[in-house]
Structure formats: C-alpha cells, structure tokens
Design an enzyme around this catalytic site. Structure first.
Site, PDB file in Angstrom:
ATOM      1  N   HIS A  63      21.476  48.922  67.350  1.00 20.44           N
ATOM      2  CA  HIS A  63      20.536  49.786  66.894  1.00 20.44           C
ATOM      3  C   HIS A  63      19.332  49.685  68.027  1.00 20.44           C
ATOM      4  O   HIS A  63      19.250  48.687  68.838  1.00 20.44           O
ATOM      5  CB  HIS A  63      20.127  49.610  65.392  1.00 20.44           C
ATOM      6  CG  HIS A  63      19.388  48.257  65.137  1.00 20.44           C
ATOM      7  ND1 HIS A  63      20.149  46.972  65.150  1.00 20.44           N
ATOM      8  CD2 HIS A  63      18.302  47.902  64.728  1.00 20.44           C
ATOM      9  CE1 HIS A  63      19.120  46.287  64.840  1.00 20.44           C
ATOM     10  NE2 HIS A  63      18.053  46.797  64.554  1.00 20.44           N
ATOM     11  N   HIS A  65      16.114  48.922  67.732  1.00 22.57           N
ATOM     12  CA  HIS A  65      15.037  48.037  67.379  1.00 22.57           C
ATOM     13  C   HIS A  65      14.895  47.190  68.737  1.00 22.57           C
ATOM     14  O   HIS A  65      15.755  46.674  69.120  1.00 22.57           O
ATOM     15  CB  HIS A  65      15.139  47.408  66.231  1.00 22.57           C
ATOM     16  CG  HIS A  65      14.663  48.064  64.921  1.00 22.57           C
ATOM     17  ND1 HIS A  65      15.079  47.812  63.624  1.00 22.57           N
ATOM     18  CD2 HIS A  65      13.851  49.308  64.975  1.00 22.57           C
ATOM     19  CE1 HIS A  65      14.464  48.696  62.770  1.00 22.57           C
ATOM     20  NE2 HIS A  65      13.814  49.633  63.375  1.00 22.57           N
ATOM     21  N   ASP A  67      14.075  44.004  69.157  1.00 23.82           N
ATOM     22  CA  ASP A  67      14.696  42.599  69.574  1.00 23.82           C
ATOM     23  C   ASP A  67      16.326  42.768  69.818  1.00 23.82           C
ATOM     24  O   ASP A  67      16.812  41.724  69.956  1.00 23.82           O
ATOM     25  CB  ASP A  67      14.292  41.850  68.266  1.00 23.82           C
ATOM     26  CG  ASP A  67      14.672  42.395  66.820  1.00 23.82           C
ATOM     27  OD1 ASP A  67      14.433  43.774  66.659  1.00 23.82           O
ATOM     28  OD2 ASP A  67      15.241  41.816  65.974  1.00 23.82           O
ATOM     29  N   HIS A  68      16.669  44.060  69.697  1.00 24.77           N
ATOM     30  CA  HIS A  68      18.112  43.971  70.006  1.00 24.77           C
ATOM     31  C   HIS A  68      18.452  44.685  71.248  1.00 24.77           C
ATOM     32  O   HIS A  68      19.768  44.776  71.554  1.00 24.77           O
ATOM     33  CB  HIS A  68      18.704  44.741  68.788  1.00 24.77           C
ATOM     34  CG  HIS A  68      18.865  44.072  67.657  1.00 24.77           C
ATOM     35  ND1 HIS A  68      19.811  43.354  66.982  1.00 24.77           N
ATOM     36  CD2 HIS A  68      17.731  43.943  66.481  1.00 24.77           C
ATOM     37  CE1 HIS A  68      19.397  42.717  65.838  1.00 24.77           C
ATOM     38  NE2 HIS A  68      18.239  43.271  65.613  1.00 24.77           N
ATOM     39  N   HIS A 142      20.706  49.856  57.403  1.00 21.83           N
ATOM     40  CA  HIS A 142      19.566  49.416  57.864  1.00 21.83           C
ATOM     41  C   HIS A 142      18.576  50.370  57.882  1.00 21.83           C
ATOM     42  O   HIS A 142      18.546  51.612  57.374  1.00 21.83           O
ATOM     43  CB  HIS A 142      19.863  48.944  59.426  1.00 21.83           C
ATOM     44  CG  HIS A 142      18.381  48.048  59.889  1.00 21.83           C
ATOM     45  ND1 HIS A 142      17.916  47.022  59.175  1.00 21.83           N
ATOM     46  CD2 HIS A 142      17.827  48.012  61.062  1.00 21.83           C
ATOM     47  CE1 HIS A 142      16.918  46.419  59.852  1.00 21.83           C
ATOM     48  NE2 HIS A 142      16.956  46.892  61.140  1.00 21.83           N
ATOM     49  N   HIS A 263      20.329  35.304  63.618  1.00 14.76           N
ATOM     50  CA  HIS A 263      19.214  36.319  63.422  1.00 14.76           C
ATOM     51  C   HIS A 263      18.400  35.808  62.397  1.00 14.76           C
ATOM     52  O   HIS A 263      18.225  36.129  61.128  1.00 14.76           O
ATOM     53  CB  HIS A 263      19.716  37.708  63.150  1.00 14.76           C
ATOM     54  CG  HIS A 263      18.857  38.743  63.139  1.00 14.76           C
ATOM     55  ND1 HIS A 263      17.779  39.001  62.243  1.00 14.76           N
ATOM     56  CD2 HIS A 263      18.384  39.699  64.187  1.00 14.76           C
ATOM     57  CE1 HIS A 263      17.073  40.052  62.470  1.00 14.76           C
ATOM     58  NE2 HIS A 263      17.266  40.338  63.917  1.00 14.76           N
TER      59      HIS A 263
END
Length: 314
Positions: A63, A65, A67-68, A142, A263
């Site tokens: 996705h 976001h 941090d990914h 999510h 995570h």
C-alpha cells in the site's frame, strides 16, 4: 541450487527506532530476488545484509503509506550503481500507481522500471510468475487500499526409483511419462506421487480479516505484521492492524510452518511479549507453527520441502 530464504531488512512500524529500520523484506527464490515493502533506509540495510541489488526482479508494495515504499528510489539507485541489473517491475495496488510512478521518477536511476497497478479485489489476482511460481495478490482491510501477496510453486512429482526400474522406464522415457501421464501401459501414478510445491505468504497492514488466512494457507514461510499486543486490540482495530494474538491464530488456522512476526510498534520495549502472545495463540488452536520474532538483518530459510506422501502399493 540457489537458496530460498527471507532476508529481513527492517522490522519497525510507522516509526523506526535505534535498533529497527523501517520495513524491508527480500525473498531469495531460485536465483532471483523479490523485495517487499521497502521503507526508508532499505538501501543502507541492503549493504549491511550483503544483498545483491541487481538480482532484484520485482518490488512488491502492499500500500502507499510511506513506511512501506519510501525506500523505492534508493533501491533503484543502488541497482543502477551495482549493475548491470535486470529490468525491474514495481507492483502495488491501483490506488498507489501514481505514487509509485512518482517514486520511480524521483530515483532518476538508469534502470528499466515498469510500474504495474494491481486491482484490489476480494479474490486472488495473478500478478506475475517468479521462477515458475505464481505470485498473486488479494485485498486486505487497512485504512487505504492494501493487498497481501502469495507466492506458490506448482506441485511436482516424486518418483519411486524401484517402481520405475520394475516398469522398465529409464532415461528420457521418465520425462516422456511425466509429459504424457502414461507410457507403454505405465501410468504416472504407478511410479510417482505428487509433491506439494512451496508457498510464501506476505501480509502487512490489515485488520483481522479472512483474507489473511487465505493468503498464508499451507505456507512454508509467512510474514505477518503484528503491530500491537492484544492488550491494545482496540487501537489495532482503529488503525487497521493485527495484534500478535491475531497473527498467531491466523497462522495456526492456515497451517503455516514458520511464521515471521514483523512491523512492530515502538511502544513495546520488549518484543518477547508479542512473540509469547503469538505462540500462546498457536498453542490454543493446537497448531504446529514455529514462531520467529524478526530482528533486522535476520536470514530465515524457507523450511525444507514437505515430504511427499507414500505411494500406495499396486
């Protein structure tokens, strides 16, 4: 044979810590590499882990976001510097397509990059083939459109050498029998049994959802997020994450052999709490899943192949 193993490049959740980098998980599979969810700092972690950037064939993002996926530009630059590398395909949900394309443009790396959006559906969507294995994606739950990934090798055959000899099947005839299913009155099932293919599952940010179990069903190795402890279950639900207990239960129900927990929220100074919670959840369901609490730079092998069932006597 090239190893099948997971290199853990980072295990932090939204915020990195002094000892945990943002996300990053590299799967080595039969001479190629697939990189999942490269967060900020992944390029540096690859140096520490001695990861060969030019071997990366695909980057799979769950996705949009940060941090990914914020590590994408650095990884592409590393691939260009360490080249010559192969063309790389960047996969992610349709919702993240423009975001990922912008990250690839920002990199300005001399690497051939193709960005492919994945339809976010409540059923498996084939993404690609990786060394003969099927890479698929499926929607999760999510705060933004999110997918999990599953890499599944086709089933093979294990031959009974004695049965082949008794049937007079030797040399090239073995391959011919495998292609045709029958040769000179000898059936494939008479001299072999089906051998399950290996499976890898990857699930990041999501609430507890039936798709989690489906994505990691019968997986030899599965990575599941467990951002929170069960004592913060309300927070996990509100923010769209799993607890360690939920991750353990999902893995046990799915028959996962090795579960890699990752995570983690920075609120937990002692992550053994999360590991213990997941192991207890597995035990409650009578599962046999081995739980591995991930640390940055861990290398986790894909377990050896499951043994093929014994061939029935003719």
């Amino acid at each position: 044979m090239s190893p099948r193993e997971l290199v853990v490049l980072g295990t932090a959740g939204q915020a990195p810590t002094r000892t945990r980098n943002h996300n990053g998980y590299l799967l080595r599979w039969d001479g190629t590499s697939v990189l999942f969810d490269p967060g900020e700092g992944t390029q540096r972690q690859m140096l520490h882990a001695e990861v060969s950037a030019p071997r990366i064939e695909r980057i799979c993002v769950t996705h949009r976001h940060n941090d990914h996926c914020l590590g994408v530009p650095g990884v592409l630059n590393r691939m260009a510097q360490d080249g010559p590398g192969r063309p790389v395909t960047l996969h992610g949900p349709d919702d993240a397509f423009e975001h990922l394309r912008a990250l690839a443009v920002v990199a300005a790396a001399h690497v051939e990059v193709t960005v492919e959006g994945i339809p976010v559906r409540d059923e498996p969507v084939e993404v690609a083939r990786v060394a003969g294995a099927r890479l698929s994606a499926r929607a999760l739950d999510h705060r933004v459109p999110t997918v999990g990934y599953r890499l599944e090798e086709p089933a093979g055959r294990s031959f009974d050498a004695a049965a082949l000899a008794d049937a007079g099947i030797t040399g090239p005839d073995v391959g011919e029998l495998q292609r045709r299913g029958e040769l000179r009155g000898v059936r494939l099932a008479d001299v072999s049994v089906e051998r399950p293919g290996q499976v890898f599952g990857f699930v990041m940010d999501t609430r507890d959802h039936p798709a989690v179990v489906d994505l990691v069903r019968d997986a030899d190795l599965a990575v599941l997020e467990c951002t929170y402890s069960e004592r913060h279950a309300d927070l996990a639900r509100d923010r769209g994450h799993l607890t360690a207990r939920q991750a353990g239960r999902a893995a046990a129900r799915a028959g996962v052999r090795t579960l890699v927990l990752a995570h983690f929220s920075q609120r937990y100074p002692d992550l053994e709490e999360l590991a213990a919670e997941a192991r207890a959840a597995v035990a409650e369901l009578g599962g046999r899943t081995r739980v591995h609490l991930a640390h940055d730079l861990d290398v986790v092998p894909v377990p050896p192949r499951r043994s093929a069932p014994a061939r029935a006597a003719s």
